[in-house]
Design a protein around this motif. Sequence first.
Motif, PDB file in Angstrom:
ATOM      1  N   VAL A  14      23.864  24.104 -10.303  1.00 25.59           N
ATOM      2  CA  VAL A  14      22.903  25.332 -10.820  1.00 25.59           C
ATOM      3  C   VAL A  14      23.492  26.427 -10.496  1.00 25.59           C
ATOM      4  O   VAL A  14      23.974  26.864  -9.290  1.00 25.59           O
ATOM      5  CB  VAL A  14      21.580  25.418 -10.056  1.00 25.59           C
ATOM      6  N   GLN A  15      23.570  27.439 -11.522  1.00 21.08           N
ATOM      7  CA  GLN A  15      24.051  28.685 -11.327  1.00 21.08           C
ATOM      8  C   GLN A  15      23.069  29.643 -11.956  1.00 21.08           C
ATOM      9  O   GLN A  15      22.565  29.289 -12.965  1.00 21.08           O
ATOM     10  CB  GLN A  15      25.424  28.769 -12.364  1.00 21.08           C
ATOM     11  N   LYS A  16      23.141  30.974 -11.234  1.00 24.37           N
ATOM     12  CA  LYS A  16      22.242  31.941 -11.825  1.00 24.37           C
ATOM     13  C   LYS A  16      22.653  33.144 -12.012  1.00 24.37           C
ATOM     14  O   LYS A  16      23.170  33.532 -10.949  1.00 24.37           O
ATOM     15  CB  LYS A  16      20.851  31.640 -10.988  1.00 24.37           C
ATOM     16  N   SER A  17      22.465  33.794 -12.941  1.00 21.82           N
ATOM     17  CA  SER A  17      23.407  35.249 -13.235  1.00 21.82           C
ATOM     18  C   SER A  17      21.915  36.073 -13.720  1.00 21.82           C
ATOM     19  O   SER A  17      21.299  35.596 -14.636  1.00 21.82           O
ATOM     20  CB  SER A  17      24.126  35.284 -13.897  1.00 21.82           C
ATOM     21  N   TYR A  18      21.750  37.208 -13.294  1.00 13.62           N
ATOM     22  CA  TYR A  18      20.742  38.259 -13.744  1.00 13.62           C
ATOM     23  C   TYR A  18      21.436  39.066 -14.964  1.00 13.62           C
ATOM     24  O   TYR A  18      20.697  39.332 -15.842  1.00 13.62           O
ATOM     25  CB  TYR A  18      20.077  38.934 -12.625  1.00 13.62           C
ATOM     26  N   GLY A  20      24.485  38.874 -16.189  1.00 19.58           N
ATOM     27  CA  GLY A  20      25.753  38.317 -17.046  1.00 19.58           C
ATOM     28  C   GLY A  20      27.138  38.635 -16.396  1.00 19.58           C
ATOM     29  O   GLY A  20      28.105  38.444 -17.007  1.00 19.58           O
ATOM     30  N   LYS A  21      27.058  39.273 -15.205  1.00 21.59           N
ATOM     31  CA  LYS A  21      28.379  39.797 -14.875  1.00 21.59           C
ATOM     32  C   LYS A  21      28.418  39.073 -13.359  1.00 21.59           C
ATOM     33  O   LYS A  21      29.710  38.490 -12.960  1.00 21.59           O
ATOM     34  CB  LYS A  21      28.471  41.319 -14.514  1.00 21.59           C
ATOM     35  N   ASN A  22      27.333  38.877 -12.660  1.00 19.55           N
ATOM     36  CA  ASN A  22      27.622  38.384 -11.156  1.00 19.55           C
ATOM     37  C   ASN A  22      26.708  37.177 -10.990  1.00 19.55           C
ATOM     38  O   ASN A  22      25.717  37.198 -11.766  1.00 19.55           O
ATOM     39  CB  ASN A  22      27.133  39.429 -10.320  1.00 19.55           C
ATOM     40  N   LEU A  23      27.230  36.337 -10.340  1.00 15.76           N
ATOM     41  CA  LEU A  23      26.492  35.059 -10.229  1.00 15.76           C
ATOM     42  C   LEU A  23      25.790  35.346  -8.756  1.00 15.76           C
ATOM     43  O   LEU A  23      26.301  35.627  -7.659  1.00 15.76           O
ATOM     44  CB  LEU A  23      27.480  33.954  -9.857  1.00 15.76           C
ATOM     45  N   VAL A  24      24.465  35.207  -8.816  1.00 18.58           N
ATOM     46  CA  VAL A  24      23.558  35.235  -7.642  1.00 18.58           C
ATOM     47  C   VAL A  24      23.565  33.804  -6.903  1.00 18.58           C
ATOM     48  O   VAL A  24      23.584  33.704  -5.771  1.00 18.58           O
ATOM     49  CB  VAL A  24      22.190  35.765  -7.996  1.00 18.58           C
ATOM     50  N   VAL A  25      23.615  32.830  -7.616  1.00 19.98           N
ATOM     51  CA  VAL A  25      23.698  31.498  -7.061  1.00 19.98           C
ATOM     52  C   VAL A  25      24.913  30.688  -7.918  1.00 19.98           C
ATOM     53  O   VAL A  25      24.938  30.692  -9.037  1.00 19.98           O
ATOM     54  CB  VAL A  25      22.394  30.773  -7.320  1.00 19.98           C
ATOM     55  N   LYS A  26      25.861  30.356  -6.947  1.00 18.22           N
ATOM     56  CA  LYS A  26      27.108  29.769  -7.448  1.00 18.22           C
ATOM     57  C   LYS A  26      27.511  28.477  -7.105  1.00 18.22           C
ATOM     58  O   LYS A  26      27.108  27.961  -5.926  1.00 18.22           O
ATOM     59  CB  LYS A  26      28.181  30.321  -6.812  1.00 18.22           C
ATOM     60  N   ASP A  27      27.083  27.288  -8.320  1.00 17.56           N
ATOM     61  CA  ASP A  27      27.134  26.071  -8.249  1.00 17.56           C
ATOM     62  C   ASP A  27      26.280  25.367  -7.069  1.00 17.56           C
ATOM     63  O   ASP A  27      27.117  25.157  -6.034  1.00 17.56           O
ATOM     64  CB  ASP A  27      28.694  25.718  -7.838  1.00 17.56           C
ATOM     65  N   LEU A  28      25.053  25.516  -7.246  1.00 16.32           N
ATOM     66  CA  LEU A  28      24.130  24.644  -5.961  1.00 16.32           C
ATOM     67  C   LEU A  28      23.890  23.371  -6.299  1.00 16.32           C
ATOM     68  O   LEU A  28      23.439  22.875  -7.509  1.00 16.32           O
ATOM     69  CB  LEU A  28      22.845  25.769  -6.159  1.00 16.32           C
ATOM     70  N   ASN A  29      24.502  22.475  -5.298  1.00 16.56           N
ATOM     71  CA  ASN A  29      23.863  21.179  -5.427  1.00 16.56           C
ATOM     72  C   ASN A  29      23.260  20.891  -4.141  1.00 16.56           C
ATOM     73  O   ASN A  29      23.779  21.053  -3.014  1.00 16.56           O
ATOM     74  CB  ASN A  29      25.033  20.263  -5.308  1.00 16.56           C
ATOM     75  N   LEU A  30      22.084  20.497  -4.286  1.00 14.41           N
ATOM     76  CA  LEU A  30      21.302  20.141  -3.108  1.00 14.41           C
ATOM     77  C   LEU A  30      20.092  19.040  -3.430  1.00 14.41           C
ATOM     78  O   LEU A  30      19.446  19.027  -4.534  1.00 14.41           O
ATOM     79  CB  LEU A  30      20.438  21.422  -3.007  1.00 14.41           C
ATOM     80  N   ASP A  31      19.963  18.174  -2.496  1.00 17.73           N
ATOM     81  CA  ASP A  31      18.952  17.124  -2.763  1.00 17.73           C
ATOM     82  C   ASP A  31      18.055  17.330  -1.515  1.00 17.73           C
ATOM     83  O   ASP A  31      18.423  17.618  -0.551  1.00 17.73           O
ATOM     84  CB  ASP A  31      19.561  15.774  -2.548  1.00 17.73           C
ATOM     85  N   ILE A  32      16.912  17.278  -2.050  1.00 19.13           N
ATOM     86  CA  ILE A  32      15.642  17.476  -1.009  1.00 19.13           C
ATOM     87  C   ILE A  32      14.953  15.905  -0.866  1.00 19.13           C
ATOM     88  O   ILE A  32      14.403  15.592  -2.195  1.00 19.13           O
ATOM     89  CB  ILE A  32      14.751  18.514  -1.097  1.00 19.13           C
ATOM     90  N   ALA A  33      14.695  15.515   0.237  1.00 23.04           N
ATOM     91  CA  ALA A  33      14.239  14.126   0.267  1.00 23.04           C
ATOM     92  C   ALA A  33      12.510  14.387   0.407  1.00 23.04           C
ATOM     93  O   ALA A  33      12.190  15.191   0.703  1.00 23.04           O
ATOM     94  CB  ALA A  33      14.701  13.593   1.569  1.00 23.04           C
ATOM     95  N   PRO A  34      11.928  13.214  -0.286  1.00 24.38           N
ATOM     96  CA  PRO A  34      10.468  13.284  -0.031  1.00 24.38           C
ATOM     97  C   PRO A  34       9.972  13.418   1.412  1.00 24.38           C
ATOM     98  O   PRO A  34      10.409  12.776   2.193  1.00 24.38           O
ATOM     99  CB  PRO A  34       9.994  12.162  -0.805  1.00 24.38           C
ATOM    100  N   GLY A  35       8.907  14.394   1.604  1.00 25.54           N
ATOM    101  CA  GLY A  35       8.494  14.419   2.870  1.00 25.54           C
ATOM    102  C   GLY A  35       9.325  15.536   3.788  1.00 25.54           C
ATOM    103  O   GLY A  35       9.012  15.570   4.964  1.00 25.54           O
ATOM    104  N   GLU A  36      10.568  15.923   3.223  1.00 26.44           N
ATOM    105  CA  GLU A  36      11.468  16.580   3.945  1.00 26.44           C
ATOM    106  C   GLU A  36      10.927  18.205   4.334  1.00 26.44           C
ATOM    107  O   GLU A  36      10.066  18.642   3.088  1.00 26.44           O
ATOM    108  CB  GLU A  36      12.653  16.690   3.423  1.00 26.44           C
ATOM    109  N   PHE A  37      11.024  18.758   5.104  1.00 29.76           N
ATOM    110  CA  PHE A  37      11.078  20.209   5.507  1.00 29.76           C
ATOM    111  C   PHE A  37      12.165  21.054   5.384  1.00 29.76           C
ATOM    112  O   PHE A  37      12.953  20.792   6.451  1.00 29.76           O
ATOM    113  CB  PHE A  37      10.050  20.699   6.915  1.00 29.76           C
ATOM    114  N   LEU A  38      12.590  21.616   4.209  1.00 27.47           N
ATOM    115  CA  LEU A  38      13.784  22.113   3.990  1.00 27.47           C
ATOM    116  C   LEU A  38      13.654  23.609   4.267  1.00 27.47           C
ATOM    117  O   LEU A  38      12.989  24.239   3.406  1.00 27.47           O
ATOM    118  CB  LEU A  38      14.512  21.528   2.890  1.00 27.47           C
TER     119      LEU A  38
END
Lengths: 364, 523
Positions: A14-18, A20-38
């Motif tokens: 996942v990438q996010k830019s507001y 179009g010039k700067n990335l606020v989130v760069k290449d996010l990979n994240l798994d959150i398990a069921p019942g987890e507190f992350l």
Amino acid sequence: MSTTNGAAVRFEKVQKSYDGKNLVVKDLNLDIAPGEFLTMLGPSGSGKTTCLMMLAGFEPATHGEIFLNDQPINNVPPYKRGIGMVFQNYALFPHMTVAENLAFPLQIRKLPKSERDAKVQKALDMVELGQFGNRRPIQLSGGQQQRVAVARALVFDPDLVLMDEPLGALDKQLREQMQYEIKHIHENLGITVVYVTHDQSEALTMSDRVAVFEDGVIQQLSGPDALYENPKNSFVAQFIGENNKLSGTVKSLEDGRCRVELNDGTELSADPVNVANVGDKTTLSLRPERIEFEPVESTENVVNGTIKEVIYHGDHLRVVMEVAGNDEFIVKVRNRGDQRILEPGQMHSLGWAANDCKALDFVQ
Amino acid sequence: MTSALTTHDGQPLHKSLARALRREKLRSLLLIAPLLAFVLVTFVFPIADMLFRSVENSIVPDTLPGTTRTIQSWDATGDELPSEEVYTSLADDLLLAQELKIHTRLGSRLNYDQPGIASTFRKSGRQVRKLDASAHLDSFSEFNKEWGTPSAWADIKTHALWPTAFPASSIAFNNWTRYIISDEGDDADLSSMTPYGTVYSALFYDVQKFNDDQWSQLTASSSAVSHLFTGLKDQLPNFPSANYKEQFLDIDDGWGEIDNWRTIHRLSPRMVDSYYWASIDRERTVEGVEHKPANERIYVKLFIRTFVMSMVITVSCILLGYPIAYLLATLPTRTSNLLLILVLLPFWTSLLVRTSAWKVLLQQQGVINDILVWARIIGDDGRLALINNITGTIITMTHILLPFMILPLFSVMKTISPSYVRAAKSMGATDWTAFRRVYFPNTIPGIGAGSILVFILSIGYYITPELVGGTSGVFISNRIAYHISSSLNWGLAAALGSILLASVLILYWAYDKVVGIDNVKLG
């Protein structure tokens, strides 16, 4: 990678830019398990809240896909995601009573009135506000509003609850109390919680896992203890807990140990976490409570330091010292009642184990 | 029961507190004093004075002091004209009034209530000097020569029964005094003159009403005027009755019309409610309050039109202003500031210019009609009448008052956290539900504030309806302005204004009851 793996939430590239010039989130990979507190932890502007907003559906991802229970949700509007959310300033509707606030999601789901009332009462009882249903949010204290916000996010039984700095507006004592309450609710209901905060002690107390964000990238994703004991880089070491920094150059590197020569010539043994080659510049990270005064002979690292200031903290003393050219070197001394008299100007030898001294990437 | 709290030295606590706060209060009072004085002098007093004019009627009793007294004993509900006594005092009052040249003003005042009476007064003013008023002067002089001398009046005025036993003649004498002073200047030697005939006529009616006790007081040997009154009682039946009635009827037929006299009778008090009845198209007659003839009823219709149109304008402002305010509140600051300038731009343009611009746009050969014709939406012969009627007033006023709706709405929307709508959506509400159930209820204080502003402003608006309203699109305020500046019927203008003010206050009160004034946020 896009196979189903049972994760409650999955961020995939996942990438996010507001702008179009700067990335606020760069290449996010994240798994959150069921019942987890992350917990997503990081300084402001690190991209953690953006991630939460993308998950809630209030911000579209610029690139990549977010999965909820293995279903892609990029094109699902927020009101169809069924995610409970607690907002920074609670976002309780001021024109409704507490009970009406709680009934709102149930009305939208067209629950019959009797069932609705029962659920509202149950949720209010859960946060110990059973008597407050007829009050307006403005008539409640900050802590009570906070509980209502939590109850409202949970009243329609979502599997996933997002919390965006929910305790930021509370004072210290109340904040600690609420931390435990939220933690207990999480344990009792078995829901998945994604929690955003910039308060590291909150993150350490409550979470199963903590994702430390900086500059749009997860710097480290691990349990609270690993985060504190084994930071993967200087940023994490600096951000989590208190930390002494000593800069130097790697002299030798073997058998899970390295020798580092500080700028003033002192040589120390350290645990090489983030150094690859001899001759690399490195920053040593050292927790203040792991340092001994007047250590025994066998201690791996022994240096001399001059006391500059002693600050009384009740359960411990903070001693500011000058050590190896660093004049903000902090040592925490447990208040035993029989410790030696420490006064500014005194020279003492200090010692610590090589394992407690992490050789990380070099920072200025 | 516990005793009242005291300070250490035994002073009651509340007294001590009051003393401590007094300095503060004095200081704040001094700070607002200039503004307070300014507002009082330029705003409160003039308005109070103006409102007072809606009931004030002193011009009638001041100009006709004798007539308004004598006419009280006349039966206004009967078919008979007033008695000779009333005509006598009228002659006396008019003599002075025409000398002071105030009889036409009185005529205009009475004309508001009784059209046509003004000309009667105007005509009589020219003729009243020619009235033969000698009858009683001669009779009194014949009875006793002394009556024709100045000393007679000097003596009477020293008597204890003057002026109580001489109500008519004391007024008449006073009128005569003012007449002479006006005629000959301040240095006129009144003590060397005998009054003119109407004063004697007035005396004639006073003397007839003396009771035995008064007769005996006046004729007692100790009385300085005994020589004037001794034996007078027996002679009175030989005195001729006055003939002013006949003479007045000769001057103008108006004095024979019973309605004219009823009007004078009705308007004799210093305070009257006639302007208020006129304001709601009614008038007081001998049968009570009645509707005016259908072709003279305009004010109730105007009031209703003013209120209905103000509501239409308010609703139009809400409909047009709400989306703009929403945009202003949600767009990024840079864009919203630019938009805000566009909203405020009209404020920096003269009201007249804006209104005139609408004339150009809306007239039959104007821009909008041209565009519609060009686009073949309407035919050239079917050009819309958009100006000089209600439509023109509504369009123009909506445009002019729009900022007053947008600004309070904007400032309220600005305080509504976007997280409210987000929270609603996170709980499953669609965009529309989130707006209807969460966003909109929170903007109601802004709608309330904007509506109160726009409604109250438009209810009293004058210039714009005057310029673009034609005849069908004018407000009550235009009528008020007309009475202030053209017809000079200030009393009616004041009454109309008071009714307008009262209805606004009532609406405000009702709004407070229904919505609650605490719910109004201006910023």
